[in-house]
Design a protein around this motif. Structure first.
Motif, mmCIF file in Angstrom:
data_model
loop_
_atom_site.group_PDB
_atom_site.id
_atom_site.type_symbol
_atom_site.label_atom_id
_atom_site.label_comp_id
_atom_site.label_asym_id
_atom_site.label_seq_id
_atom_site.Cartn_x
_atom_site.Cartn_y
_atom_site.Cartn_z
ATOM 1 N N TYR A 173 0.801 -1.237 0.000
ATOM 2 C CA TYR A 173 0.000 0.000 0.000
ATOM 3 C C TYR A 173 0.833 1.287 0.000
ATOM 4 C CZ TYR A 173 -3.560 -3.357 1.472
ATOM 5 O OH TYR A 173 -4.396 -4.433 1.556
ATOM 6 N N GLY A 174 2.150 1.124 0.026
ATOM 7 C CA GLY A 174 2.998 2.328 0.085
ATOM 8 C C GLY A 174 3.461 2.591 1.508
ATOM 9 N N GLU A 175 4.600 3.245 1.600
ATOM 10 C CA GLU A 175 5.276 3.503 2.888
ATOM 11 C C GLU A 175 4.339 4.218 3.870
ATOM 12 O OE1 GLU A 175 8.641 2.526 4.793
ATOM 13 O OE2 GLU A 175 8.272 2.078 2.681
ATOM 14 N N THR A 176 3.883 3.503 4.884
ATOM 15 C CA THR A 176 2.941 4.078 5.843
ATOM 16 C C THR A 176 3.349 3.767 7.284
ATOM 17 O OG1 THR A 176 1.221 3.531 4.227
ATOM 18 C CG2 THR A 176 0.465 4.271 6.395
ATOM 19 N N LEU A 177 3.709 2.508 7.520
ATOM 20 C CA LEU A 177 3.951 2.044 8.894
ATOM 21 C C LEU A 177 5.448 2.026 9.212
ATOM 22 C CD1 LEU A 177 1.466 -0.977 8.856
ATOM 23 C CD2 LEU A 177 1.059 1.312 9.808
ATOM 24 N N LYS A 338 -5.978 3.847 6.288
ATOM 25 C CA LYS A 338 -7.142 3.776 5.401
ATOM 26 C C LYS A 338 -6.908 4.581 4.125
ATOM 27 C CE LYS A 338 -11.274 3.337 7.632
ATOM 28 N NZ LYS A 338 -12.296 3.700 8.662
ATOM 29 N N ASN A 339 -6.204 5.672 4.264
ATOM 30 C CA ASN A 339 -5.848 6.424 3.053
ATOM 31 C C ASN A 339 -4.961 5.596 2.147
ATOM 32 O OD1 ASN A 339 -7.261 8.765 3.516
ATOM 33 N ND2 ASN A 339 -5.575 9.756 4.631
ATOM 34 N N ALA A 340 -3.966 4.969 2.746
ATOM 35 C CA ALA A 340 -3.034 4.156 1.955
ATOM 36 C C ALA A 340 -3.774 3.018 1.258
ATOM 37 C CB ALA A 340 -1.925 3.607 2.847
ATOM 38 N N MET A 341 -4.769 2.458 1.944
ATOM 39 C CA MET A 341 -5.528 1.343 1.366
ATOM 40 C C MET A 341 -6.653 1.823 0.452
ATOM 41 S SD MET A 341 -5.832 -1.150 4.682
ATOM 42 C CE MET A 341 -6.652 -2.475 3.798
ATOM 43 N N LYS A 342 -6.787 3.116 0.383
ATOM 44 C CA LYS A 342 -7.833 3.722 -0.426
ATOM 45 C C LYS A 342 -9.234 3.277 0.006
ATOM 46 C CE LYS A 342 -5.086 5.015 -4.346
ATOM 47 N NZ LYS A 342 -4.843 6.329 -3.717
ATOM 48 N N ILE A 343 -9.435 3.240 1.315
ATOM 49 C CA ILE A 343 -10.793 2.989 1.797
ATOM 50 C C ILE A 343 -11.311 4.244 2.506
ATOM 51 C CG2 ILE A 343 -10.795 0.472 1.851
ATOM 52 C CD1 ILE A 343 -9.818 0.516 4.679
ATOM 53 N N ASN A 344 -11.000 5.360 1.863
ATOM 54 C CA ASN A 344 -11.375 6.663 2.410
ATOM 55 C C ASN A 344 -12.358 7.347 1.455
ATOM 56 O OD1 ASN A 344 -9.626 6.889 0.304
ATOM 57 N ND2 ASN A 344 -8.395 8.534 1.170
ATOM 58 N N TYR A 345 -13.371 6.574 1.011
ATOM 59 C CA TYR A 345 -14.219 7.016 -0.108
ATOM 60 C C TYR A 345 -14.777 8.426 0.016
ATOM 61 C CZ TYR A 345 -14.076 1.967 0.117
ATOM 62 O OH TYR A 345 -13.646 0.697 0.264
ATOM 63 N N PHE A 346 -15.258 8.772 1.190
ATOM 64 C CA PHE A 346 -15.985 10.047 1.288
ATOM 65 C C PHE A 346 -15.078 11.258 1.349
ATOM 66 C CE2 PHE A 346 -18.802 6.906 3.553
ATOM 67 C CZ PHE A 346 -19.490 6.584 2.392
ATOM 68 N N ASP A 347 -13.786 10.998 1.661
ATOM 69 C CA ASP A 347 -12.845 12.125 1.707
ATOM 70 C C ASP A 347 -12.182 12.324 0.351
ATOM 71 O OD1 ASP A 347 -13.337 12.118 4.386
ATOM 72 O OD2 ASP A 347 -11.603 10.833 4.846
ATOM 73 N N ASP A 348 -12.483 11.424 -0.575
ATOM 74 C CA ASP A 348 -11.726 11.396 -1.812
ATOM 75 C C ASP A 348 -12.543 12.056 -2.927
ATOM 76 O OD1 ASP A 348 -10.172 10.813 -3.967
ATOM 77 O OD2 ASP A 348 -9.860 8.713 -3.430
ATOM 78 N N THR A 349 -12.344 13.374 -3.079
ATOM 79 C CA THR A 349 -13.130 14.087 -4.089
ATOM 80 C C THR A 349 -12.786 13.602 -5.496
ATOM 81 O OG1 THR A 349 -11.487 15.820 -3.878
ATOM 82 C CG2 THR A 349 -13.583 16.223 -2.803
#
Ligand code: TRP
Length: 361
Positions: A173-177, A338-349
């Motif tokens: 998911y990209g460098e997050t942790l 959640k951003n990294a996993m792209k499960i942030n649907y409502f924040d993602d314009t």
């Protein structure tokens, strides 16, 4: 990068001297060293429930015991965040997503899980929650972006598994942790302090623990009954120091200057050991010395505990405040996850725009 500590204990009983030399003492030193930007100390009640599901009362009762032990050893709520695991729901959410990154066979190979399954006779029916607790522990550690996890040797496989999860998460998911490092005791005897009966594991059910909150008489009795060298019968007999619990405890606890105070005939522990090995040194003398050494370490802890016990509501207040702070930290990481996993649907314009484009015309 910030230097952050996360560590903790399951509240299944009072803490004993094994916890103390294995990790607790070090945590206090690290706390007071000023070298860390953030210190998080967790009472792992949710993890304790993974093998105590039928006894939540035991876990509930021991939360305050562990908190009192922590604070009487010198963990200071002004410097360290003391909190309760179950009060941070974000940890469950993280674990839920990490579960997709770990295989059943990897969990089955985890040495700590393996031994614990044997110890608890879970072989035929392992609770799923128990089986997956290494994943939950990875959430505990990563939620705080911990760089450093000071724990006992038995926790090594947990930190190792956490590192794998971090690695996997970041590569998918990209460098997050943040990949944590384990911090073990440097003194060999502290790595795995045996029970007073000489058995490798200190455990309440075996009745072989010395608790931090034991009074002096109790400690004296426990020391006098300690396992030594079974072949050292007469004082004049040569004795063995390897596997001799009293000497292992001395290795863990005694400081050179204590010889001058209590045993001026010897310059240091090596001289005492040599005499024991040669013969002519009785167990009782060594045990009395150990008692003085332990008293010196434990008496101040006991006194602080007595003070803290006078205001139990304050201890709960500390844990409540700590849990609020901890929750903010975990929520920040969860949101990044959640951003990294792209499960942030409502924040993602962008997402909403792209989807509407797709259905236009
Ligand atoms: N497994 C630890 C124990 O048995 C407790 C624990 C839970 C922990 N989560 C942790 C320790 C995270 C260090 C880091 O006592």
């Amino acid at each position: 990068m910030k230097k952050i500590i996360l560590t903790g204990d399951r509240p299944t009983g009072k803490l004993h001297v094994g916890h103390y030399v294995g990790s607790l003492k070090r945590r206090v030193e690290l706390q007071n060293s000023g070298e860390f930007d953030q210190i998080n100390i967790m009472i792992a009640d949710a993890q304790a429930l993974t093998d105590n599901a039928d006894n939540p009362e035991k876990v509930r009762q021991n939360i305050i015991e562990v908190a009192l032990d922590y604070m009487s050893c010198g963990l200071d709520p002004e410097k360290s965040t003391l909190f309760i695991q179950s009060q941070i729901p974000e940890l469950c959410e993280l674990a839920f997503y990490y579960m997709n990154l770990v295989t059943v066979s990897r969990l089955q190979r985890n040495p700590t899980v393996k031994t614990e399954i044997k110890m608890r006779n879970f072989e035929t029916s392992i609770p799923v929650g128990f089986f997956t607790y290494p994943i939950s522990q990875a959430s505990d550690i990563t939620a705080f972006k911990a760089t450093t996890v000071p724990v006992g040797e038995d926790q090594m496989p947990m930190v190792e598994q956490t590192r794998e999860i971090v690695h996997k998460f970041n590569s998918v998911y990209g460098e997050t942790l943040v990949e944590p490092e384990i911090l073990l005791p440097t003194n060999q005897a502290c790595l795995r302090l045996p029970g007073t009966d000489g058995k490798a594991k200190m455990s309440k059910s075996l009745g072989n623990c010395i608790y931090l909150s034991d009074d002096s008489d109790t400690i004296k009795k426990k020391i006098m009954g300690m396992y030594t060298d079974p072949d050292h019968i007469k004082v004049s007999d040569p004795g063995k120091v390897e596997g001799n619990t009293v000497f292992t405890y001395l290795d863990a606890f005694c400081k050179p200057e204590q010889f001058e105070r209590y045993l001026p005939d010897y310059a240091n522990l090596d001289e005492l050991k040599d005499h024991y090995k040669r013969g002519g040194l009785g167990d009782v003398k060594v045990k009395r010395f150990l008692n003085s050494v332990l008293e010196e370490e434990l008496e101040p802890i006991r006194q602080r505990r007595k003070e803290l016990e006078k205001d139990i509501p304050y201890i709960y207040e500390v844990l409540k405040k700590g849990s609020e702070t901890a929750r903010e930290r975990a929520a920040q990481t969860l949101s990044e996850v959640k951003n990294a996993m792209k499960i942030n649907y409502f924040d993602d314009t962008e997402l909403i725009k792209a989807q509407s484009e797709k259905y236009k015309g």
